[in-house]
Design a protein around this motif. Structure first.
Motif, PDB file in Angstrom:
ATOM      1  N   VAL A   2      15.349  -1.024   6.078  1.00 33.30           N
ATOM      2  CA  VAL A   2      15.174   0.186   5.267  1.00 33.30           C
ATOM      3  C   VAL A   2      15.094  -0.179   3.788  1.00 33.30           C
ATOM      4  O   VAL A   2      14.260   0.338   3.035  1.00 33.30           O
ATOM      5  CB  VAL A   2      16.325   1.179   5.532  1.00 33.30           C
ATOM      6  CG1 VAL A   2      16.271   2.345   4.537  1.00 33.30           C
ATOM      7  CG2 VAL A   2      16.253   1.697   6.959  1.00 33.30           C
ATOM      8  N   LEU A   3      15.944  -1.103   3.365  1.00 31.08           N
ATOM      9  CA  LEU A   3      15.953  -1.543   1.975  1.00 31.08           C
ATOM     10  C   LEU A   3      14.643  -2.238   1.601  1.00 31.08           C
ATOM     11  O   LEU A   3      14.068  -1.991   0.532  1.00 31.08           O
ATOM     12  CB  LEU A   3      17.138  -2.481   1.758  1.00 31.08           C
ATOM     13  CG  LEU A   3      17.378  -2.976   0.333  1.00 31.08           C
ATOM     14  CD1 LEU A   3      17.574  -1.821  -0.619  1.00 31.08           C
ATOM     15  CD2 LEU A   3      18.578  -3.907   0.304  1.00 31.08           C
ATOM     16  N   ILE A   4      14.163  -3.107   2.509  1.00 31.87           N
ATOM     17  CA  ILE A   4      12.891  -3.782   2.248  1.00 31.87           C
ATOM     18  C   ILE A   4      11.761  -2.765   2.140  1.00 31.87           C
ATOM     19  O   ILE A   4      10.874  -2.879   1.276  1.00 31.87           O
ATOM     20  CB  ILE A   4      12.614  -4.810   3.360  1.00 31.87           C
ATOM     21  CG1 ILE A   4      13.582  -5.989   3.229  1.00 31.87           C
ATOM     22  CG2 ILE A   4      11.172  -5.301   3.308  1.00 31.87           C
ATOM     23  CD1 ILE A   4      13.483  -6.988   4.366  1.00 31.87           C
ATOM     24  N   ASN A   5      11.770  -1.759   2.986  1.00 32.46           N
ATOM     25  CA  ASN A   5      10.747  -0.713   2.912  1.00 32.46           C
ATOM     26  C   ASN A   5      10.808   0.020   1.571  1.00 32.46           C
ATOM     27  O   ASN A   5       9.772   0.308   0.963  1.00 32.46           O
ATOM     28  CB  ASN A   5      10.920   0.281   4.056  1.00 32.46           C
ATOM     29  CG  ASN A   5      10.590  -0.331   5.399  1.00 32.46           C
ATOM     30  OD1 ASN A   5       9.843  -1.297   5.489  1.00 32.46           O
ATOM     31  ND2 ASN A   5      11.151   0.228   6.459  1.00 32.46           N
TER      32      ASN A   5
ATOM     33  N   THR B 170      19.336  -2.988  -4.200  1.00 30.54           N
ATOM     34  CA  THR B 170      20.154  -3.828  -3.321  1.00 30.54           C
ATOM     35  C   THR B 170      21.643  -3.604  -3.515  1.00 30.54           C
ATOM     36  O   THR B 170      22.439  -4.049  -2.698  1.00 30.54           O
ATOM     37  CB  THR B 170      19.855  -5.311  -3.580  1.00 30.54           C
ATOM     38  OG1 THR B 170      20.148  -5.634  -4.946  1.00 30.54           O
ATOM     39  CG2 THR B 170      18.406  -5.621  -3.282  1.00 30.54           C
ATOM     40  N   SER B 171      22.034  -2.929  -4.574  1.00 30.51           N
ATOM     41  CA  SER B 171      23.467  -2.672  -4.779  1.00 30.51           C
ATOM     42  C   SER B 171      24.046  -1.800  -3.680  1.00 30.51           C
ATOM     43  O   SER B 171      25.248  -1.739  -3.480  1.00 30.51           O
ATOM     44  CB  SER B 171      23.700  -2.008  -6.146  1.00 30.51           C
ATOM     45  OG  SER B 171      23.097  -0.718  -6.164  1.00 30.51           O
ATOM     46  N   ARG B 172      23.154  -1.140  -2.922  1.00 30.65           N
ATOM     47  CA  ARG B 172      23.646  -0.338  -1.798  1.00 30.65           C
ATOM     48  C   ARG B 172      24.170  -1.228  -0.672  1.00 30.65           C
ATOM     49  O   ARG B 172      24.877  -0.782   0.200  1.00 30.65           O
ATOM     50  CB  ARG B 172      22.511   0.555  -1.260  1.00 30.65           C
ATOM     51  CG  ARG B 172      22.089   1.627  -2.223  1.00 30.65           C
ATOM     52  CD  ARG B 172      20.979   2.465  -1.643  1.00 30.65           C
ATOM     53  NE  ARG B 172      19.755   1.684  -1.459  1.00 30.65           N
ATOM     54  CZ  ARG B 172      18.684   2.156  -0.824  1.00 30.65           C
ATOM     55  NH1 ARG B 172      18.694   3.368  -0.301  1.00 30.65           N
ATOM     56  NH2 ARG B 172      17.607   1.403  -0.705  1.00 30.65           N
ATOM     57  N   GLN B 173      23.765  -2.484  -0.683  1.00 31.41           N
ATOM     58  CA  GLN B 173      24.197  -3.421   0.344  1.00 31.41           C
ATOM     59  C   GLN B 173      25.006  -4.535  -0.311  1.00 31.41           C
ATOM     60  O   GLN B 173      24.454  -5.382  -1.010  1.00 31.41           O
ATOM     61  CB  GLN B 173      22.979  -4.015   1.062  1.00 31.41           C
ATOM     62  CG  GLN B 173      22.049  -2.982   1.679  1.00 31.41           C
ATOM     63  CD  GLN B 173      22.697  -2.253   2.834  1.00 31.41           C
ATOM     64  OE1 GLN B 173      23.620  -2.771   3.437  1.00 31.41           O
ATOM     65  NE2 GLN B 173      22.229  -1.047   3.123  1.00 31.41           N
TER      66      GLN B 173
ATOM     67  N   ILE C  95      16.722 -12.880   4.470  1.00 29.38           N
ATOM     68  CA  ILE C  95      16.904 -11.882   5.536  1.00 29.38           C
ATOM     69  C   ILE C  95      15.660 -11.028   5.725  1.00 29.38           C
ATOM     70  O   ILE C  95      15.634 -10.170   6.607  1.00 29.38           O
ATOM     71  CB  ILE C  95      18.119 -10.973   5.241  1.00 29.38           C
ATOM     72  CG1 ILE C  95      17.953 -10.268   3.905  1.00 29.38           C
ATOM     73  CG2 ILE C  95      19.409 -11.750   5.297  1.00 29.38           C
ATOM     74  CD1 ILE C  95      19.071  -9.295   3.600  1.00 29.38           C
ATOM     75  N   GLY C  96      14.655 -11.251   4.882  1.00 29.67           N
ATOM     76  CA  GLY C  96      13.415 -10.500   5.058  1.00 29.67           C
ATOM     77  C   GLY C  96      12.440 -10.785   3.927  1.00 29.67           C
ATOM     78  O   GLY C  96      12.845 -11.024   2.786  1.00 29.67           O
ATOM     79  N   GLU C  97      11.130 -10.796   4.271  1.00 28.04           N
ATOM     80  CA  GLU C  97      10.089 -11.023   3.262  1.00 28.04           C
ATOM     81  C   GLU C  97       8.937 -10.084   3.567  1.00 28.04           C
ATOM     82  O   GLU C  97       8.603  -9.861   4.732  1.00 28.04           O
ATOM     83  CB  GLU C  97       9.631 -12.481   3.274  1.00 28.04           C
ATOM     84  CG  GLU C  97       8.610 -12.792   2.190  1.00 28.04           C
ATOM     85  CD  GLU C  97       8.270 -14.273   2.121  1.00 28.04           C
ATOM     86  OE1 GLU C  97       7.298 -14.619   1.431  1.00 28.04           O
ATOM     87  OE2 GLU C  97       8.988 -15.078   2.753  1.00 28.04           O
ATOM     88  N   ARG C  98       8.337  -9.538   2.499  1.00 34.91           N
ATOM     89  CA  ARG C  98       7.262  -8.581   2.682  1.00 34.91           C
ATOM     90  C   ARG C  98       6.150  -8.867   1.665  1.00 34.91           C
ATOM     91  O   ARG C  98       6.419  -8.930   0.451  1.00 34.91           O
ATOM     92  CB  ARG C  98       7.809  -7.168   2.487  1.00 34.91           C
ATOM     93  CG  ARG C  98       6.803  -6.043   2.703  1.00 34.91           C
ATOM     94  CD  ARG C  98       6.526  -5.806   4.166  1.00 34.91           C
ATOM     95  NE  ARG C  98       7.714  -5.445   4.909  1.00 34.91           N
ATOM     96  CZ  ARG C  98       8.197  -4.190   4.978  1.00 34.91           C
ATOM     97  NH1 ARG C  98       7.597  -3.212   4.319  1.00 34.91           N
ATOM     98  NH2 ARG C  98       9.268  -3.930   5.694  1.00 34.91           N
TER      99      ARG C  98
ATOM    100  N   SER D 172       4.551 -11.831  -2.739  1.00 36.41           N
ATOM    101  CA  SER D 172       5.489 -11.267  -1.759  1.00 36.41           C
ATOM    102  C   SER D 172       6.873 -11.227  -2.381  1.00 36.41           C
ATOM    103  O   SER D 172       7.149 -11.925  -3.361  1.00 36.41           O
ATOM    104  CB  SER D 172       5.500 -12.105  -0.472  1.00 36.41           C
ATOM    105  OG  SER D 172       5.957 -13.412  -0.738  1.00 36.41           O
ATOM    106  N   PHE D 173       7.710 -10.404  -1.823  1.00 35.22           N
ATOM    107  CA  PHE D 173       9.086 -10.349  -2.294  1.00 35.22           C
ATOM    108  C   PHE D 173      10.014 -10.587  -1.108  1.00 35.22           C
ATOM    109  O   PHE D 173       9.670 -10.293   0.045  1.00 35.22           O
ATOM    110  CB  PHE D 173       9.407  -9.022  -2.976  1.00 35.22           C
ATOM    111  CG  PHE D 173       9.403  -7.835  -2.054  1.00 35.22           C
ATOM    112  CD1 PHE D 173      10.565  -7.389  -1.452  1.00 35.22           C
ATOM    113  CD2 PHE D 173       8.216  -7.155  -1.791  1.00 35.22           C
ATOM    114  CE1 PHE D 173      10.559  -6.299  -0.610  1.00 35.22           C
ATOM    115  CE2 PHE D 173       8.207  -6.061  -0.937  1.00 35.22           C
ATOM    116  CZ  PHE D 173       9.374  -5.633  -0.351  1.00 35.22           C
ATOM    117  N   ALA D 174      11.159 -11.156  -1.398  1.00 33.26           N
ATOM    118  CA  ALA D 174      12.104 -11.511  -0.341  1.00 33.26           C
ATOM    119  C   ALA D 174      13.513 -11.105  -0.748  1.00 33.26           C
ATOM    120  O   ALA D 174      13.859 -11.104  -1.939  1.00 33.26           O
ATOM    121  CB  ALA D 174      12.043 -13.009  -0.055  1.00 33.26           C
TER     122      ALA D 174
END
Length: 518
Positions: free
Chosen positions: A45-48, A176-179, A212-215, A223-225
């Protein structure tokens, strides 16, 4: 003896610990993977969200660049003011540069200039419609990394708009401060990265392994990760503690339940209820013509965990624990269930041997149990023979009247395994009995020079004087059968003729049997 098969404390302890360990691993694993799945879902959800943010930012940047593209057809002096105006309100833009024939000739920050773009940003490919690179700094801010973006003019060859952006990862960090387990963010282009881990541009190979994820960003070579921990220590510790707690509870509960349920007495009652007991029949042959004239009913127990339990184990325990009455009642029901099939293989008047323990004979329900048993059998077809075991002593004051009552019901009485118990001679002296079943231990002595051999002769002489019918158990060889027949033993029973068989096996055996030669 039965506890060896079912419910030793050691077995209960081992089973309880195994159940506890299984529960601990299961609960800990389920909890850990559940937390992992939830965390992974939150990260997606955060990556989205970050993807939407970046796409929106670069979309607006592209719109601004498209609006500036017509200015590349003019001189810097003519469009400098308008260039500065258009770029003034775009977030994070350091400057927009107009490019003509690979030379940046006008800046929204400084006005007229002449700077070969490939010297300033060698990684930018001006033949592409859009290209991106990272800069360690710009002339005005040499120590501050920047993002360089190239937009080629689609209408005028050799012209385009070049812009430098401040590297401000604060919006990403706000996301990302939410996580709390997110460690950082990285923008990656052509093997280089701008990241929260370092104030400088670094090779992408130096990024942490905790991705933990790349888009990828649609339409841009970037791209961002996100970096963090999908298996944080806190989650693992909580899962382990939960597993230990459940494991301890399961061990205690299992120990209690197993101690209650796996006690031999309870297991016997449970076995009766769950139809784990069954009857096998061992044929008895008349010694003269070797014809089958009856069969002995033998109770067997196939336990689902312990397997086949020897009769000596569970019958002796049932007698010791006052469970012989329900066990014998169950035997009566099993015999009655086989009776119809037995009529097809045994002649009318065939003798059915049934073991009766003294403990059952002296029970208040004995007579009612016997009458119900008689009523459940085909009327007048079989001759019942109660074989009295010697594990327990009969009460003399009651036994005589009980034997008389049994005879009144048309049932014959035999002493089973004569010579192995402490009461056989007392039975012969005190009571009127019909059969004497000679124990296999005496039969095995036939043809040997052991001290048992003359004892067998004495037993046969005694039976003859008492006018009792004799049955030899455990006959296994033709020599034994020949010896016994020569000395007038009335009936033979043993592996020489047949092993104990289920009623279906008995039907097949009776059809195909070949009796030993005389």
């Amino acid at each position: 003896m039965l506890t060896r098969y079912l419910s030793s404390p050691k077995k209960i302890l081992i089973l309880s610990l195994l159940y506890g360990l299984l529960a601990a691993f299961l609960v800990a694993g389920i909890h850990a993977f559940y937390q992992h799945a939830k965390r992974e879902q939150r990260y997606q959800v955060l990556i989205n969200d970050l993807s939407v943010y970046l796409e929106s930012y670069f979309r607006e940047l592209k719109v601004t660049a498209d609006n500036i593209q017509p200015l590349t057809a003019s001189t810097c002096r003519d469009v400098s003011a308008e260039l500065t105006s258009r770029s003034a309100f775009h977030v994070n833009v350091r400057a927009f540069l107009l490019v003509k024939d690979e030379i940046a000739y006008c800046s929204s920050a400084t006005g007229d200039m002449s700077l070969p773009l490939n010297e300033f940003v060698p990684d930018i490919d001006q033949n592409k419609d859009i290209d991106i690179s990272f800069l360690q700094g710009t002339p005005m801010l040499p120590g501050k990394p920047a993002i360089a973006v190239w937009f080629r003019n689609p209408l005028l060859a050799g012209r385009g708009v070049f812009t430098t952006l401040n590297v401000n990862l604060t919006p990403y960090l706000l996301y990302t401060s939410r996580q709390r387990d997110i460690a950082g963010v990285a923008l990656i282009v052509n093997g280089k990265a701008l990241t929260t881990f370092s104030p400088n541009v670094i090779p992408a190979s130096e990024l942490p392994d905790t991705r933990i994820g790349e888009r990828p960003l649609p339409g841009y070579p970037v791209s961002f990760a996100l970096y963090g921990d999908l298996w944080p220590t806190d989650d693992i510790q909580i899962s382990v503690l939960l597993g230990l707690f459940v494991g301890v509870l399961t061990t205690l509960a299992s120990g209690y339940i197993l101690n209650m349920r796996l006690q031999p007495g309870r297991e016997i009652l449970s076995g009766i209820k769950r139809n784990q007991f069954y009857v096998v029949w061992q044929p008895v042959v008349e010694s003269g013509k070797l014809r089958v004239t009856g069969a002995e009913a033998l109770l067997r127990w196939k336990h689902p965990q312990a397997g086949a339990i020897p009769p000596d184990a569970f019958i002796g325990y049932a007698e010791a624990q006052d469970l012989i009455v329900p066990l014998t009642r169950h035997l009566f029901k099993l015999i009655a269930a086989d009776a119809t099939t037995l009529q097809t293989v045994l002649p009318p008047g065939a003798k059915l041997g049934v073991n009766i323990a003294p403990g059952h004979m002296h029970a208040p329900s004995f007579k009612d149990d016997v009458l119900r048993f008689l009523a459940s059998l085909p009327h007048g077809y079989f001759q019942l023979v109660f074989e009295i075991t010697e594990r327990d002593m009969l009460k003399e004051t009651e036994a005589a009247s009980l034997f008389d009552w049994i005879h009144q019901q048309g049932i014959e009485i035999a002493i089973d395994d004569f010579g192995t118990g402490h009461s056989a001679l007392i039975y012969l002296e005190k009571f009127t009995l019909d059969f004497l079943k000679i124990d296999r231990g005496f039969i095995n002595a036939i043809g040997t020079e052991t001290v048992t051999s003359p004892v067998l002769d004495a037993v046969l002489t005694l039976a003859n004087k008492l006018n009792m019918t004799t049955v030899a158990e455990g006959v296994e060889t033709p020599e034994q059968a020949k010896w016994l027949r020569a000395r007038g033993v009335n009936y033979l029973q043993g592996y020489l003729f047949s092993y104990p068989l289920t009623v279906r096996e008995l039907v097949i055996w009776q059809r195909n049997r070949v009796l030993p030669e005389e």
